[in-house]
Design a protein around this motif. Structure first.
Motif, mmCIF file in Angstrom:
data_model
loop_
_atom_site.group_PDB
_atom_site.id
_atom_site.type_symbol
_atom_site.label_atom_id
_atom_site.label_comp_id
_atom_site.label_asym_id
_atom_site.label_seq_id
_atom_site.Cartn_x
_atom_site.Cartn_y
_atom_site.Cartn_z
ATOM 1 N N ILE A 181 -24.279 2.610 -65.321
ATOM 2 C CA ILE A 181 -23.331 1.652 -64.758
ATOM 3 C C ILE A 181 -23.952 0.267 -64.603
ATOM 4 O O ILE A 181 -25.171 0.125 -64.508
ATOM 5 C CB ILE A 181 -22.810 2.138 -63.381
ATOM 6 C CG1 ILE A 181 -23.954 2.216 -62.361
ATOM 7 C CG2 ILE A 181 -22.102 3.472 -63.519
ATOM 8 C CD1 ILE A 181 -23.480 2.467 -60.928
ATOM 9 N N HIS A 182 -23.085 -0.750 -64.607
ATOM 10 C CA HIS A 182 -23.420 -2.137 -64.259
ATOM 11 C C HIS A 182 -24.393 -2.804 -65.228
ATOM 12 O O HIS A 182 -24.998 -3.817 -64.878
ATOM 13 C CB HIS A 182 -23.993 -2.215 -62.828
ATOM 14 C CG HIS A 182 -23.045 -1.743 -61.765
ATOM 15 N ND1 HIS A 182 -21.697 -1.541 -61.979
ATOM 16 C CD2 HIS A 182 -23.260 -1.428 -60.462
ATOM 17 C CE1 HIS A 182 -21.125 -1.124 -60.860
ATOM 18 N NE2 HIS A 182 -22.046 -1.043 -59.928
ATOM 19 N N ARG A 183 -24.551 -2.253 -66.429
ATOM 20 C CA ARG A 183 -25.487 -2.861 -67.393
ATOM 21 C C ARG A 183 -24.944 -2.756 -68.811
ATOM 22 O O ARG A 183 -25.696 -2.515 -69.759
ATOM 23 C CB ARG A 183 -26.846 -2.155 -67.313
ATOM 24 C CG ARG A 183 -27.597 -2.378 -66.023
ATOM 25 C CD ARG A 183 -28.863 -1.565 -65.962
ATOM 26 N NE ARG A 183 -28.590 -0.143 -65.764
ATOM 27 C CZ ARG A 183 -29.520 0.808 -65.758
ATOM 28 N NH1 ARG A 183 -30.783 0.487 -65.946
ATOM 29 N NH2 ARG A 183 -29.196 2.065 -65.555
ATOM 30 N N TRP A 238 -24.915 -4.181 -56.154
ATOM 31 C CA TRP A 238 -24.672 -3.470 -57.412
ATOM 32 C C TRP A 238 -25.957 -2.833 -57.929
ATOM 33 O O TRP A 238 -25.929 -1.740 -58.503
ATOM 34 C CB TRP A 238 -24.098 -4.442 -58.440
ATOM 35 C CG TRP A 238 -22.679 -4.847 -58.146
ATOM 36 C CD1 TRP A 238 -21.703 -4.065 -57.592
ATOM 37 C CD2 TRP A 238 -22.087 -6.133 -58.374
ATOM 38 N NE1 TRP A 238 -20.537 -4.787 -57.472
ATOM 39 C CE2 TRP A 238 -20.740 -6.057 -57.943
ATOM 40 C CE3 TRP A 238 -22.549 -7.337 -58.909
ATOM 41 C CZ2 TRP A 238 -19.859 -7.130 -58.036
ATOM 42 C CZ3 TRP A 238 -21.683 -8.409 -59.006
ATOM 43 C CH2 TRP A 238 -20.353 -8.305 -58.570
ATOM 44 N N ASP A 264 -26.436 0.384 -56.332
ATOM 45 C CA ASP A 264 -25.607 1.411 -56.968
ATOM 46 C C ASP A 264 -26.300 1.969 -58.210
ATOM 47 O O ASP A 264 -26.252 3.179 -58.475
ATOM 48 C CB ASP A 264 -24.249 0.835 -57.373
ATOM 49 C CG ASP A 264 -23.399 0.418 -56.181
ATOM 50 O OD1 ASP A 264 -23.647 0.912 -55.065
ATOM 51 O OD2 ASP A 264 -22.473 -0.396 -56.385
ATOM 52 N N GLN A 324 -27.484 5.789 -59.000
ATOM 53 C CA GLN A 324 -27.003 6.500 -60.185
ATOM 54 C C GLN A 324 -28.153 7.031 -61.031
ATOM 55 O O GLN A 324 -28.124 8.170 -61.503
ATOM 56 C CB GLN A 324 -26.122 5.568 -61.027
ATOM 57 C CG GLN A 324 -25.593 6.204 -62.317
ATOM 58 C CD GLN A 324 -26.351 5.728 -63.549
ATOM 59 O OE1 GLN A 324 -26.342 4.551 -63.869
ATOM 60 N NE2 GLN A 324 -27.014 6.654 -64.238
ATOM 61 N N GLU A 348 -17.423 -8.523 -64.363
ATOM 62 C CA GLU A 348 -18.017 -9.650 -63.642
ATOM 63 C C GLU A 348 -18.988 -10.462 -64.498
ATOM 64 O O GLU A 348 -19.471 -11.514 -64.072
ATOM 65 C CB GLU A 348 -18.759 -9.143 -62.393
ATOM 66 C CG GLU A 348 -17.889 -8.382 -61.404
ATOM 67 C CD GLU A 348 -16.862 -9.266 -60.735
ATOM 68 O OE1 GLU A 348 -17.110 -10.497 -60.623
ATOM 69 O OE2 GLU A 348 -15.805 -8.749 -60.336
ATOM 70 N N ARG A 403 -24.303 -5.864 -62.875
ATOM 71 C CA ARG A 403 -22.986 -6.128 -62.292
ATOM 72 C C ARG A 403 -21.923 -5.411 -63.129
ATOM 73 O O ARG A 403 -22.170 -5.102 -64.297
ATOM 74 C CB ARG A 403 -22.699 -7.632 -62.262
ATOM 75 C CG ARG A 403 -22.966 -8.358 -63.575
ATOM 76 C CD ARG A 403 -22.508 -9.816 -63.552
ATOM 77 N NE ARG A 403 -23.093 -10.593 -62.483
ATOM 78 C CZ ARG A 403 -22.674 -11.820 -62.156
ATOM 79 N NH1 ARG A 403 -21.684 -12.394 -62.834
ATOM 80 N NH2 ARG A 403 -23.241 -12.484 -61.181
ATOM 81 N N PRO A 404 -20.787 -5.092 -62.554
ATOM 82 C CA PRO A 404 -19.714 -4.494 -63.353
ATOM 83 C C PRO A 404 -19.403 -5.384 -64.554
ATOM 84 O O PRO A 404 -19.488 -6.619 -64.469
ATOM 85 C CB PRO A 404 -18.537 -4.431 -62.372
ATOM 86 C CG PRO A 404 -19.178 -4.394 -61.020
ATOM 87 C CD PRO A 404 -20.407 -5.257 -61.136
ATOM 88 N N TYR A 405 -19.006 -4.779 -65.663
ATOM 89 C CA TYR A 405 -18.818 -5.554 -66.888
ATOM 90 C C TYR A 405 -17.777 -6.652 -66.707
ATOM 91 O O TYR A 405 -17.912 -7.742 -67.266
ATOM 92 C CB TYR A 405 -18.429 -4.617 -68.036
ATOM 93 C CG TYR A 405 -18.523 -5.268 -69.393
ATOM 94 C CD1 TYR A 405 -19.593 -6.097 -69.713
ATOM 95 C CD2 TYR A 405 -17.542 -5.056 -70.364
ATOM 96 C CE1 TYR A 405 -19.692 -6.703 -70.955
ATOM 97 C CE2 TYR A 405 -17.634 -5.638 -71.609
ATOM 98 C CZ TYR A 405 -18.713 -6.469 -71.900
ATOM 99 O OH TYR A 405 -18.805 -7.064 -73.131
ATOM 100 N N GLU A 437 -24.949 -8.874 -56.333
ATOM 101 C CA GLU A 437 -25.791 -8.255 -57.361
ATOM 102 C C GLU A 437 -26.813 -7.315 -56.748
ATOM 103 O O GLU A 437 -27.136 -6.274 -57.332
ATOM 104 C CB GLU A 437 -26.476 -9.337 -58.200
ATOM 105 C CG GLU A 437 -25.538 -9.991 -59.196
ATOM 106 C CD GLU A 437 -26.169 -11.144 -59.953
ATOM 107 O OE1 GLU A 437 -25.871 -11.293 -61.148
ATOM 108 O OE2 GLU A 437 -26.953 -11.900 -59.344
#
Length: 262
Positions: A152-154, A211, A214, A218, A105, A101-103, A208
């Motif tokens: 991203i997202h991690r 995400w 995404d 990526q 979040e 998820r975006p940081y 999630e």
């Protein structure tokens, strides 16, 4: 295509493989046993004993431990030494993003959980194995990091794996005079069978899952080869670095991600 086997590559060696019940760790541990090593399969999952039993005509044992605690790490290394008479090689494979998820979040306790999952088992196991390697007068530690130090997202997972890289490089410098090598691989996206224990026990929300989509996009686009790797493509370099063939390699983090250096 099945991976090539190198008979007797680990003959006379005792290996401890963590996270050995499924995924990359399972393949690494089974191949090491097939290649002549005495292998302790370590995992928090009780079914790790079933996996160790798959290595027929090999010398294996299984140990269930929570490596997110120092007590678990210490007990696993002690069990290996008592069972096989010492430890030569440690392969640290525990880790994996719990959530994507975006940081912005992430909740604070979720950040802590990511660090406990993907940094502390390696940090603890590296420390717990040292008395056994120093007693041998030699040894090898292979840490399984990730190229997701850029992605991203991690972000918490990325931070944990950046810590694994730092452990690898600093400990290698510290232990070289003791004839102990410390190296790592940095896998990219990897195709794997369904997990028997899910990475996120709470399940993913609809957001999630989006995400995660995404992230998959990526990862594939960042790879020169535009695909995920196979488990066999990840296991092979780990076993090479663990072997005497890599005797002049230490302090290195090898990206295994189709060209994406992370």
């Amino acid at each position: 295509m099945s991976a090539p086997i190198f008979p007797n590559r680990f003959a006379g060696k005792v290996l401890v493989v963590t996270g050995a019940a499924q995924g990359i760790g399972r393949v690494v541990a089974l191949r090491a046993a097939e290649e002549g090593g005495k292998v302790l399969f370590v995992d928090r999952a009780e079914f790790v004993a079933e996996v160790a039993a798959e290595a027929r005509n090999a010398v294996t044992a299984a140990f269930s431990a929570n490596l997110e605690t120092y007590e678990g790490a210490e007990a696993a290394m002690q069990f290996a030494a008592e069972t096989f008479g010492g430890v030569d090689i440690l392969i640290n494979n525990v880790g994996g993003a719990i959530r994507m998820r975006p940081y912005a979040e992430f909740e604070p306790q979720q950040i802590d959980a990511e660090i406990r999952r993907s940094l502390m088992p390696t940090l603890y196991c590296c420390h717990a194995v040292l008395p056994h390697l120093l007693a041998r007068g030699r040894g090898t530690i292979v840490n399984v990091s990730s190229n997701a130090t850029r992605g991203i997202h991690r972000v918490p997972y990325s931070a944990a794996k950046g810590g694994v890289n730092a452990i690898t490089q600093s400990l290698a410098m510290e232990l070289a005079e003791s004839n102990i090598r410390v190296v790592a691989t940095a896998p990219g996206g990897t195709e794997a069978p369904p997990r028997r224990i899910p990475r996120n026990a709470d399940g993913d929300t609809e957001a999630e899952r989006a995400w995660m989509g995404d992230v998959v996009q990526q990862v594939k686009q960042s790879s020169f080869m535009k695909r995920y790797g196979t488990i066999e493509e990840q296991a092979a370099p780990i076993l090479f670095l663990a072997s005497d063939e890599a005797s002049y390699i230490t302090g290195s983090v090898l990206p295994v991600a189709g060209g994406d250096l992370g």
